[in-house]
Design an enzyme around this catalytic site. Structure first.
Site, PDB file in Angstrom:
ATOM      1  N   LYS A  56       0.974  -1.282   0.013  1.00 23.34           N
ATOM      2  CA  LYS A  56      -0.164  -0.030   0.292  1.00 23.34           C
ATOM      3  C   LYS A  56       0.982   1.186  -0.147  1.00 23.34           C
ATOM      4  O   LYS A  56       0.393   2.452   0.452  1.00 23.34           O
ATOM      5  CB  LYS A  56      -1.020   0.119   1.150  1.00 23.34           C
ATOM      6  CG  LYS A  56      -1.851  -1.286   1.405  1.00 23.34           C
ATOM      7  CD  LYS A  56      -2.295  -1.924   0.124  1.00 23.34           C
ATOM      8  CE  LYS A  56      -3.395  -1.136  -0.622  1.00 23.34           C
ATOM      9  NZ  LYS A  56      -3.569  -1.514  -2.048  1.00 23.34           N
ATOM     10  N   HIS A 117       7.259  -7.131  -1.999  1.00 18.91           N
ATOM     11  CA  HIS A 117       6.873  -6.552  -0.801  1.00 18.91           C
ATOM     12  C   HIS A 117       7.880  -7.077   0.130  1.00 18.91           C
ATOM     13  O   HIS A 117       7.655  -6.785   1.149  1.00 18.91           O
ATOM     14  CB  HIS A 117       5.471  -6.822  -0.489  1.00 18.91           C
ATOM     15  CG  HIS A 117       4.478  -6.111  -1.274  1.00 18.91           C
ATOM     16  ND1 HIS A 117       4.621  -4.758  -1.669  1.00 18.91           N
ATOM     17  CD2 HIS A 117       3.109  -6.594  -1.691  1.00 18.91           C
ATOM     18  CE1 HIS A 117       3.320  -4.458  -2.458  1.00 18.91           C
ATOM     19  NE2 HIS A 117       2.574  -5.350  -2.433  1.00 18.91           N
ATOM     20  N   SER A 147      -4.692   2.496   4.343  1.00 17.89           N
ATOM     21  CA  SER A 147      -4.864   1.792   3.122  1.00 17.89           C
ATOM     22  C   SER A 147      -4.862   0.424   2.991  1.00 17.89           C
ATOM     23  O   SER A 147      -5.616  -0.344   2.459  1.00 17.89           O
ATOM     24  CB  SER A 147      -3.795   2.461   2.152  1.00 17.89           C
ATOM     25  OG  SER A 147      -4.099   2.002   0.838  1.00 17.89           O
ATOM     26  N   MET A 265      -8.130   2.032  -6.132  1.00 21.02           N
ATOM     27  CA  MET A 265      -7.717   3.390  -6.224  1.00 21.02           C
ATOM     28  C   MET A 265      -8.941   3.929  -5.294  1.00 21.02           C
ATOM     29  O   MET A 265      -9.714   4.422  -5.746  1.00 21.02           O
ATOM     30  CB  MET A 265      -7.866   3.778  -7.571  1.00 21.02           C
ATOM     31  CG  MET A 265      -7.079   2.870  -8.615  1.00 21.02           C
ATOM     32  SD  MET A 265      -5.312   3.256  -8.314  1.00 21.02           S
ATOM     33  CE  MET A 265      -5.393   4.889  -8.810  1.00 21.02           C
ATOM     34  N   LYS A 267      -8.282   6.694  -2.249  1.00 26.82           N
ATOM     35  CA  LYS A 267      -8.095   8.235  -2.019  1.00 26.82           C
ATOM     36  C   LYS A 267      -6.873   8.732  -2.701  1.00 26.82           C
ATOM     37  O   LYS A 267      -7.051   9.846  -3.163  1.00 26.82           O
ATOM     38  CB  LYS A 267      -8.326   8.486  -0.463  1.00 26.82           C
ATOM     39  CG  LYS A 267      -9.204   8.176   0.237  1.00 26.82           C
ATOM     40  CD  LYS A 267     -10.277   9.413   0.256  1.00 26.82           C
ATOM     41  CE  LYS A 267     -11.372   8.866   1.167  1.00 26.82           C
ATOM     42  NZ  LYS A 267     -11.214   8.942   2.699  1.00 26.82           N
TER      43      LYS A 267
HETATM   44  P1  A3P Z   1      -5.120   4.856  -0.811  1.00 27.38           P
HETATM   45  O1  A3P Z   1      -5.772   3.081  -0.451  1.00 27.38           O
HETATM   46  O2  A3P Z   1      -4.644   5.530   0.244  1.00 27.38           O
HETATM   47  O3  A3P Z   1      -6.222   5.306  -1.712  1.00 27.38           O
HETATM   48  P2  A3P Z   1      -0.103  -0.369  -3.628  1.00 27.38           P
HETATM   49  O4  A3P Z   1      -0.181  -0.137  -5.147  1.00 27.38           O
HETATM   50  O5  A3P Z   1       1.094  -0.449  -3.125  1.00 27.38           O
HETATM   51  O6  A3P Z   1      -0.988  -1.357  -3.322  1.00 27.38           O
HETATM   52  O7  A3P Z   1      -0.698   1.109  -3.098  1.00 27.38           O
HETATM   53  C1  A3P Z   1      -2.288   1.666  -3.271  1.00 27.38           C
HETATM   54  C2  A3P Z   1      -2.263   2.506  -2.678  1.00 27.38           C
HETATM   55  O8  A3P Z   1      -1.808   3.493  -3.711  1.00 27.38           O
HETATM   56  C3  A3P Z   1      -3.748   3.192  -2.873  1.00 27.38           C
HETATM   57  O9  A3P Z   1      -3.735   4.292  -1.520  1.00 27.38           O
HETATM   58  C4  A3P Z   1      -4.014   3.802  -4.025  1.00 27.38           C
HETATM   59  O10 A3P Z   1      -5.002   4.685  -3.999  1.00 27.38           O
HETATM   60  C5  A3P Z   1      -2.708   4.526  -4.027  1.00 27.38           C
HETATM   61  N1  A3P Z   1      -2.343   4.858  -5.468  1.00 27.38           N
HETATM   62  C6  A3P Z   1      -2.448   4.188  -6.665  1.00 27.38           C
HETATM   63  N2  A3P Z   1      -2.124   5.063  -7.962  1.00 27.38           N
HETATM   64  C7  A3P Z   1      -2.212   6.306  -7.473  1.00 27.38           C
HETATM   65  C8  A3P Z   1      -1.760   7.577  -7.900  1.00 27.38           C
HETATM   66  N3  A3P Z   1      -1.581   7.633  -9.335  1.00 27.38           N
HETATM   67  N4  A3P Z   1      -1.589   8.664  -7.272  1.00 27.38           N
HETATM   68  C9  A3P Z   1      -1.653   8.639  -5.788  1.00 27.38           C
HETATM   69  N5  A3P Z   1      -1.802   7.342  -5.216  1.00 27.38           N
HETATM   70  C10 A3P Z   1      -2.004   6.474  -5.996  1.00 27.38           C
END
Ligand code: A3P
Length: 304
Positions: A56, A117, A147, A265, A267
Site C-alpha cells: 500500500k 514486498h 490503506s 484506487m 483516495k
Molecule cells: P489509498 O488506499 O490510500 O487510496 P499499492 O499499489 O502499493 O497497493 O498502493 C495502493 C495505494 O496507492 C492506494 O492508496 C492507491 O489509491 C494509491 N495510488 C495508486 N495509484 C496512485 C496514484 N496515481 N496517485 C496517488 N496514489 C495512488
C-alpha cells in the site's frame, strides 16, 4: 458479507488468517512460504529492475510510471494488460493465474521489472550479487495503515479485520503480512548505503511528480522529451489511473478484489489517516512511532 456482481464467485476468506506463516519472524502468505526455496534461489539478472515496497505504498503507481518510462510514454502499450499481468510479483501466486509469478519472471526476457514486498533481508541473494537497480517507494505509516486496512476488506487474499482498532494493533506490532512497517522502511533505508537503491517517498511523488520522475530517469540513465515527461505525469495521476481499467484492478475477478467494498484506487491522498484515527490513537501512535524510529534519519510527511 461481500457485495458481488450477479453470478460472480463470492470471496472466500474463511482460511485467509490461517494462510499466514512466518519466515524469519516476518509474517508472509503461506503460498510465499511454500515456494520459499524457489524465491531464495531466484536467479536475478544484472539488468533486472526491482520495485520494492511495503504493501500500500504506491507499488501500482510506481509500476505505471516505470512502464510509461520503459515504453517512452506510449499509453497504448501500457494498456496491454492489468497491473498483475504486466510485471511479476516475485513471491506471489495469484488465483486467476495458472503459473506462479516467479515462473513467469523466469520466462520473461530481459530487461525485466520485478515487484516485491519482501523486506530487504529476505530478498533473493542474487539481487545483491548481480547488483540490480532497485527502486524503493516508502509511504508514511499512518496512511499505509489505513490503506492496508481497506485493502484487507476488499481482497480475498487477506483476512477481514474486525475493525480498524484491531488492525491498528496488528499493524503496530508487525503482525500483518510482510511484517513491521518500521522494520521494512528502516531495512531498505540502511540497504541503500551499500546498494544501487533509489529510495523514494509516496508523498514526494504526490507533491512534485515531475521532480521525482526526473530522479527516476536519472537513476535509470534514461532520457525522455518534455512532451513524454508530461504525458507520463498525466497518465499516472490518480484521477487518470482511477479511470483506467488496466491500472485500477477492475479487470480482476470480483472473487479476488471486490471494489464495491472498497475501490483499489481509493483516495490516493496523503493525510487520509485523519479521517480514521481518533485523537487518542494518534497520540498513542506518535509515542510508539518515536520509540520505533529512534535513531533513524528517515523523515516522513504525514500530509502535504
Ligand atoms: P489509498 O488506499 O490510500 O487510496 P499499492 O499499489 O502499493 O497497493 O498502493 C495502493 C495505494 O496507492 C492506494 O492508496 C492507491 O489509491 C494509491 N495510488 C495508486 N495509484 C496512485 C496514484 N496515481 N496517485 C496517488 N496514489 C495512488
Amino acid at each position: 458479507m461481500a457485495k458481488n456482481e450477479k453470478n460472480a464467485p463470492t470471496m472466500d476468506k474463511s482460511s485467509t488468517k490461517l494462510n499466514i506463516l512466518e519466515i524469519d519472524g516476518v509474517p508472509l502468505l503461506l503460498l510465499s512460504k511454500e515456494m520459499w526455496d524457489e524465491i531464495c534461489n531466484f536467479p536475478a539478472r544484472p539488468d533486472d529492475l526491482i520495485l520494492a515496497t511495503y504493501p500500500k505504498s504506491g507499488t501500482t503507481w510506481m509500476q505505471e510510471i516505470l512502464d510509461m518510462i520503459q515504453n517512452d510514454g506510449d499509453v497504448k502499450k501500457c494498456k496491454r494488460g492489468g497491473p498483475l499481468e504486466r510485471y511479476p510479483f516475485l513471491e506471489l501466486k495469484f488465483p486467476h493465474k495458472e503459473k506462479k509469478d516467479l515462473e513467469i519472471a523466469l520466462e520473461t526476457s530481459s530487461p525485466r521489472l520485478i515487484k516485491t514486498h519482501l523486506p530487504s533481508h529476505l530478498v533473493p541473494p542474487s539481487i545483491w550479487k548481480e547488483n540490480c537497480k532497485i527502486i524503493y517507494v516508502a509511504r508514511n505509516a499512518k496512511d499505509c495503515l489505513v490503506s492496508y486496512y481497506h485493502f484487507h476488506r476488499m481482497t480475498s487474499l487477506l483476512y477481514d479485520p474486525q475493525n480498524l482498532e484491531e488492525f491498528y494493533e496488528e499493524f503496530m506490532s508487525g503482525k500483518v503480512v510482510y511484517g513491521s512497517w518500521f522494520d521494512h522502511v528502516k531495512g531498505w533505508w540502511a540497504a541503500k548505503d551499500t546498494h544501487q537503491i533509489l529510495y523514494l517517498f509516496y508523498e514526494d511523488i504526490k507533491k512534485d511528480p515531475k521532480r521525482e520522475i526526473e530522479k527516476i530517469l536519472k537513476f535509470l540513465e534514461k532520457d525522455v522529451s518534455e512532451e513524454v515527461l508530461n504525458k507520463i505525469i498525466y497518465h499516472t495521476s490518480f484521477d487518470v489511473m482511477k479511470q483506467n481499467p488496466m491500472a485500477n484492478y477492475t479487470t480482476l475477478p470480483t472473487s479476488i478484489m471486490d471494489h464495491s467494498i472498497s475501490p483499489f484506487m481509493r483516495k490516493g491522498m496523503p493525510g487520509d489517516w485523519k479521517n480514521y484515527f481518533t485523537v487518542a490513537q494518534n497520540e498513542e501512535f506518535d509515542k510508539d512511532y518515536q520509540k520505533k524510529m529512534a535513531g533513524s534519519t528517515l523523515n516522513f510527511r504525514t500530509e502535504i
